[in-house]
Design a protein around this motif. Structure first.
Motif, PDB file in Angstrom:
ATOM      1  N   LEU A 115      -0.754   6.711  -7.230  1.00 11.59           N
ATOM      2  CA  LEU A 115      -1.239   6.657  -5.851  1.00 11.59           C
ATOM      3  C   LEU A 115      -2.394   5.676  -5.665  1.00 11.59           C
ATOM      4  O   LEU A 115      -2.436   4.943  -4.667  1.00 11.59           O
ATOM      5  N   GLU A 116      -3.334   5.630  -6.584  1.00  8.44           N
ATOM      6  CA  GLU A 116      -4.472   4.725  -6.413  1.00  8.44           C
ATOM      7  C   GLU A 116      -3.998   3.273  -6.281  1.00  8.44           C
ATOM      8  O   GLU A 116      -4.435   2.545  -5.379  1.00  8.44           O
ATOM      9  N   GLY A 117      -3.108   2.845  -7.173  1.00  6.20           N
ATOM     10  CA  GLY A 117      -2.591   1.483  -7.094  1.00  6.20           C
ATOM     11  C   GLY A 117      -1.814   1.233  -5.818  1.00  6.20           C
ATOM     12  O   GLY A 117      -1.926   0.167  -5.194  1.00  6.20           O
ATOM     13  N   ASP A 118      -1.016   2.222  -5.395  1.00  7.05           N
ATOM     14  CA  ASP A 118      -0.246   2.065  -4.154  1.00  7.05           C
ATOM     15  C   ASP A 118      -1.167   1.971  -2.946  1.00  7.05           C
ATOM     16  O   ASP A 118      -0.933   1.176  -2.026  1.00  7.05           O
ATOM     17  N   LEU A 119      -2.221   2.781  -2.931  1.00  6.34           N
ATOM     18  CA  LEU A 119      -3.176   2.713  -1.825  1.00  6.34           C
ATOM     19  C   LEU A 119      -3.857   1.353  -1.754  1.00  6.34           C
ATOM     20  O   LEU A 119      -4.002   0.771  -0.667  1.00  6.34           O
ATOM     21  N   LYS A 120      -4.273   0.836  -2.908  1.00  6.93           N
ATOM     22  CA  LYS A 120      -4.926  -0.477  -2.918  1.00  6.93           C
ATOM     23  C   LYS A 120      -3.990  -1.555  -2.380  1.00  6.93           C
ATOM     24  O   LYS A 120      -4.409  -2.437  -1.622  1.00  6.93           O
ATOM     25  N   ARG A 121      -2.731  -1.481  -2.769  1.00  5.21           N
ATOM     26  CA  ARG A 121      -1.745  -2.465  -2.314  1.00  5.21           C
ATOM     27  C   ARG A 121      -1.529  -2.371  -0.808  1.00  5.21           C
ATOM     28  O   ARG A 121      -1.498  -3.392  -0.102  1.00  5.21           O
ATOM     29  N   VAL A 122      -1.410  -1.144  -0.283  1.00  5.40           N
ATOM     30  CA  VAL A 122      -1.175  -0.968   1.147  1.00  5.40           C
ATOM     31  C   VAL A 122      -2.417  -1.349   1.956  1.00  5.40           C
ATOM     32  O   VAL A 122      -2.312  -2.006   3.000  1.00  5.40           O
ATOM     33  N   LEU A 123      -3.591  -0.965   1.487  1.00  2.71           N
ATOM     34  CA  LEU A 123      -4.813  -1.318   2.212  1.00  2.71           C
ATOM     35  C   LEU A 123      -5.035  -2.821   2.234  1.00  2.71           C
ATOM     36  O   LEU A 123      -5.493  -3.379   3.244  1.00  2.71           O
ATOM     37  N   ALA A 124      -4.700  -3.501   1.148  1.00  5.55           N
ATOM     38  CA  ALA A 124      -4.816  -4.962   1.118  1.00  5.55           C
ATOM     39  C   ALA A 124      -3.844  -5.590   2.113  1.00  5.55           C
ATOM     40  O   ALA A 124      -4.190  -6.551   2.828  1.00  5.55           O
ATOM     41  N   ALA A 125      -2.624  -5.072   2.169  1.00  4.66           N
ATOM     42  CA  ALA A 125      -1.641  -5.596   3.120  1.00  4.66           C
ATOM     43  C   ALA A 125      -2.073  -5.330   4.553  1.00  4.66           C
ATOM     44  O   ALA A 125      -1.864  -6.159   5.450  1.00  4.66           O
ATOM     45  N   ALA A 126      -2.675  -4.164   4.792  1.00 10.94           N
ATOM     46  CA  ALA A 126      -3.179  -3.854   6.132  1.00 10.94           C
ATOM     47  C   ALA A 126      -4.307  -4.801   6.516  1.00 10.94           C
ATOM     48  O   ALA A 126      -4.346  -5.322   7.644  1.00 10.94           O
ATOM     49  N   ASP A 127      -5.218  -5.047   5.589  1.00 13.67           N
ATOM     50  CA  ASP A 127      -6.311  -5.991   5.854  1.00 13.67           C
ATOM     51  C   ASP A 127      -5.765  -7.377   6.181  1.00 13.67           C
ATOM     52  O   ASP A 127      -6.233  -8.046   7.105  1.00 13.67           O
ATOM     53  N   ALA A 128      -4.749  -7.806   5.423  1.00 10.79           N
ATOM     54  CA  ALA A 128      -4.168  -9.133   5.637  1.00 10.79           C
ATOM     55  C   ALA A 128      -3.505  -9.228   7.010  1.00 10.79           C
ATOM     56  O   ALA A 128      -3.473 -10.309   7.622  1.00 10.79           O
ATOM     57  N   ALA A 129      -2.978  -8.112   7.493  1.00 16.25           N
ATOM     58  CA  ALA A 129      -2.306  -8.101   8.793  1.00 16.25           C
ATOM     59  C   ALA A 129      -3.256  -7.802   9.943  1.00 16.25           C
ATOM     60  O   ALA A 129      -2.828  -7.752  11.106  1.00 16.25           O
TER      61      ALA A 129
END
Length: 237
Positions: free
Chosen positions: A208-222
């Protein structure tokens, strides 16, 4: 009595050509209210620059301390669709998360059964039972319901009985997802370009920690920020 029945029959004749349902009549000739089906969301139509992070099931907290810290540090208003049997194994984990972050627990049934294989009464027992246990555990009643996936993974995982039971058990909406971005084993799904109103599905566990980091980074990029789904699901129709 015959006059009431005649009135209902005349009303039905007027409504049917318009594609509208006439009120049903009971044996005594009185109108019977139609079941109230909860709305279903796979995506939320909104002009706000937001997306929604949801986390399912609740097993695996012993290897998810980093995920809890990230949720707290980033103030992520995640919607946690948890099973009573999972959160009851580690109440401290979830009580700490709820006390120090805007995350909230929602309804995911008592036992993760496939709703489409159950009777209406069995579905209501699964949903209302989970609601009652959650209220007892956290002092907060769930406002959203997510049906558990069936064993054969056939979509959808709900039917009209599910939507009716969800309403009867206090849920304002049935929630599925736009993207399942959970890492399973060694396979990590590609991260799509995220759009406002997307509902992202993740799962509790060591990944979950890695998945959250990936999703939050994608959200920031968008240019998107996580928002609390229950607030938007209540308002959007």
């Amino acid at each position: 009595m015959s006059r009431i029945r005649g009135t209902l029959a005349a009303l039905a004749a007027l409504l049917l050509p318009l594609g509208m349902a006439a009120p049903a009549a009971d044996a005594a000739g009185g109108a019977v209210a139609a079941p109230v089906l909860a709305p279903v969301y796979t995506h939320v139509d909104t002009e706000d620059p937001v997306l929604f992070i949801t986390i399912d099931d609740g097993w695996g907290t012993e290897s998810a301390a980093g995920a809890r810290k990230l949720l707290i540090d980033r103030r992520v208003p995640a919607s946690l669709f948890l099973l009573p049997g999972a959160y009851q194994r580690d109440m401290d984990y979830y009580r700490t998360l709820l006390a120090h972050s805007p995350a909230r627990v929602e309804n995911h049934t008592v036992s993760h059964r496939d709703m489409t294989t159950l009777t209406a009464a069995e579905q209501r027992a699964e949903i209302c039972g989970a609601r009652d246990q959650q209220l007892s555990a956290f002092g907060d009643s769930p406002q959203l319901f997510r049906p558990a996936g069936g064993q054969d993974h056939q979509w959808p995982y709900y039917n009209d009985d599910t939507r009716t039971a969800a309403t009867a058990c206090g849920a304002k909406a049935v929630v599925t997802w736009t993207h399942d971005l959970t890492t399973w084993g060694s396979w990590t799904p590609p991260t799509p370009e995220l759009n406002r109103g997307d509902i992202v599905l993740l799962h509790m566990g060591p990944q979950l920690e890695g998945d959250l980091k990936r999703v939050l980074a994608a959200a920031d990029a968008a240019g998107l920020r996580p928002a609390r789904l229950r607030e938007y699901a209540h308002a959007a129709r």
